[in-house]
Write an enzyme that holds these catalytic residues in place. Sequence first.
Site, mmCIF file in Angstrom:
data_model
loop_
_atom_site.group_PDB
_atom_site.id
_atom_site.type_symbol
_atom_site.label_atom_id
_atom_site.label_comp_id
_atom_site.label_asym_id
_atom_site.label_seq_id
_atom_site.Cartn_x
_atom_site.Cartn_y
_atom_site.Cartn_z
ATOM 1 N N CYS A 156 0.823 -1.216 0.000
ATOM 2 C CA CYS A 156 0.000 0.000 0.000
ATOM 3 C C CYS A 156 0.852 1.259 0.000
ATOM 4 C CB CYS A 156 -0.936 0.014 1.201
ATOM 5 S SG CYS A 156 -2.240 -1.218 1.072
ATOM 6 N N HIS A 157 1.763 1.381 0.984
ATOM 7 C CA HIS A 157 2.555 2.596 1.069
ATOM 8 C C HIS A 157 4.040 2.320 1.227
ATOM 9 C CE1 HIS A 157 -1.563 3.543 2.404
ATOM 10 N NE2 HIS A 157 -1.408 4.549 1.563
ATOM 11 N N GLY A 158 4.467 1.069 0.952
ATOM 12 C CA GLY A 158 5.889 0.746 0.889
ATOM 13 C C GLY A 158 6.588 0.544 2.215
#
Lengths: 192, 260, 423
Positions: A156-158
């Site tokens: 999703c956001h690393g």
Amino acid sequence: MADSSVTSPAFPGASGHAGHDAGKRDFLKLVTAAGAAIGVGAIAWPLIDSMNPSADVLALSSVEVDLTPVVEGQGITVVWRGKPIFVRHRTPAEIKEAQDVKMSDLIEPQPDSARVKAGHDQWIVLIGICTHLGCIPLGNKPTDPRGEWGGWFCPCHGSQYDTSGRVRHGPAPLNLNVPPYAFMSDTRVKIG
Amino acid sequence: MMRVSVRHTLRTAALACALGAVALAAPARAQEAPVPPKQNWSFNGPFGAFDMASVQRGFAVYQNVCSNCHSMNLLHYRDLAGIGLTPEQIKAVAASFTVPLGLDDQGQPIEGPALPSSQFRAPFPNEKAARAAMGGALPPDLSLIFNAREYHGDYIYALLTGYADPPADMKMQAGMHYNKYFPGHQIAMPQPLHGGDVSFPGNAPNTLDAEAHDVVNFLAWASNPEMTTRKQIGVRVVLFLALMTGLTYAVKRQIWSDAH
Amino acid sequence: MAGLHKSEFTNPVIRWVDTRMPVFTMMQKEYGSFPTPRNFNYFWNFGALAMVNLMIMIITGIFLAMNYAPNTAMAFDSVQRIMRDVNYGWLLRYVHQNGASMFFIVVYIHIFRGLYYGSYKYPRELLWMIGVVLLILMMATAFMGYVLPWGQMSYWGATVITNLFSAFPIVGDPIVTWLWGGFSVDNPTLNRFFSLHYLLPFVLVGVTFLHVVALHITGSNNPLGIDVKSPQDTLPFHPYYTIKDSVGICVYLMVFAALVFFAPNFLGDPNNFIPANPLQTPADIVPEWYFLPFYAILRSVPNKLGGVCMMFGSLLVLFVLPWLDTSKVRSARFRPLYRPFIFVLVVSVVILGMVGAHRPEGIWVVLGRVCTAYYFLHFLVLLPIIGKFERPLPLPESISKPVLGGGGGPLPAGAAAKPMEKA
């Protein structure tokens, strides 16, 4: 009128009787209004509590997992309370990597020994939910990317986690949570 | 005067109608099935509670006798906490039953010892299997049987103790048994309890009478597991409301005192 | 200032809202200072009680719906899960279940009040008719709600009642199939009943609002049935009737609680603890007690269509009641000839209720027919005739006369228009 400030809010229109028993009258109203408030509160609680987990949901709050089929380097996902639980059988290299990391390199410093059960170093059990916004990180399947630290990688956001499930690269603020669990034998673990 | 006489007639007619109707309604309808005699249950009345020792014995009777044919699908082993079993006892009771536990990793159905969260083990996998094994009759699920029968406990007790030889003039169908209290008197279930079917801890009596009494207590609990809590809360709620009625009435008198 | 309402409230927050959206002024006008006849007896509590009851049903219903599964395979068990596993689920369910009975008790007394004191007469005909709409909506809601637990009585009740429509020639069968969404009461039926059972209470709220709007135009009737003539005849609704309604609410809640906590299944049927079985009808199928009189009327007519028409007719006749009663006097207190007949009506409705609970055989058939006949005779024949022949007792001059003992004394200070700024 002086005594109107102590009049119960339920009967404002009836306030302000002059005379010797005005105080007694307002006290009666106050008690009645307080009783009504208690009654309303007592009615609200069952309604609120009915939305809490019910007995059948709570009864399913533990699962037992057989670890025999999980070979070294492999991970499985089981479901506990509707959440994915990552169970990974770590290789000696992964264990060493997890143990040797410097605390100062960690976003949430925590030794590996605090995240596994003594004598069962090879097993890491984690709640597979990214501490950032609740996505499920990749890394449990052999084909998944495991990120730079060989643990888990949240698409999703690393966010990236190491082989102990500790966050090594943001935006996730915290390490992956460890659920309550216990080894019932060397090959059997009870989660919850 | 004409008007007066009409009025008088109408009023007399009205009264006659009312009285006549009440008088006609009085005789009650004759019952077809005999009314079971009233028993004295500890759970009767607003303060009545379950006799938990009896409920536990009743559970033993269910386990050893009834459960061979009757399911209790709405109950789980965990629910036995409600009759006073400890978590360890519940685990042990559950583990003594083998139940389906879903599918294994190969997709094959597996069985194993029941968990506290498991439903009570059902004697038959489904209705058809039950009917096939029971010669066409379906043993009803007992989870709600206490609530689902008129006269509740009195009826179940009367049924369990109501087996007898059929009257000479009664023609029994094959495989049916005579019972004084079953509607129609022919029941497919053979007499389930004879006395001495189960031995209870502490040498509690296990006559037919005692066993039937215990199993009714258990079934009453199974149908209404919330009863004890319900009545306890109820007493408090009614007392609170009585107090509030008094207070509110006092405030009402006070407010209205200047309006008269 | 242009565009702003002139508010009399002094609290700055209330005033800010009220000048832009005068809800506080409206509440003050309709429930604060609203002039209400000063001679209400406790029969006048039942409108407020019905409103409280509707709220209780909606609130418990919303929480029950969070746990209910409107599917024939799951409905029965999901209700039992509410009873056994959901925290306080048994309380929510028993309050909702017995709340339906309490609602009908309250509403039937409310209707009796209207009949006895002539609250349906000029100028309150529309108010009364909206009330009849409320009654019919409420019955539809109750009927569909009773189907949801999917027990034997739910299923067979739904089957029998929906089959009533098959009595109508030609359109009957297609209507029944349409109601069912199939060829028997089944999953589609349960689904739509759940949907409508959730919707109709909010329709009831809307129609209740209209009922109150109509009431506040004409003003309330009162036990004397005479018009309000001067401010001496009235008291502001608050605090006089808010507190009197509160007393009634406490007593009502006590009866309600006794039922819920000590005899929650007293008014229910044992058969509804058996899951619905489309292949086996229970030996005695009866509706819930509040439908029994209508059910008795249905069965009293030997012809299927005739029975259905009479049953619906027994409700529809109430719509035209304001025009059937030819007497100008409202309160039965002053109608010596009419008064006994209203009690005969109550007795025959009670007997019809008993008839509905018994199998239609022997004396019950006769009683059912006599009482059905009286029900219609009362409204269609007696009411028009009695009004013509009756010589009413002399009416009091005003409401305040008998109450204040003829003196017509001064009002208590500030009672007529006590502002409610502190609200």
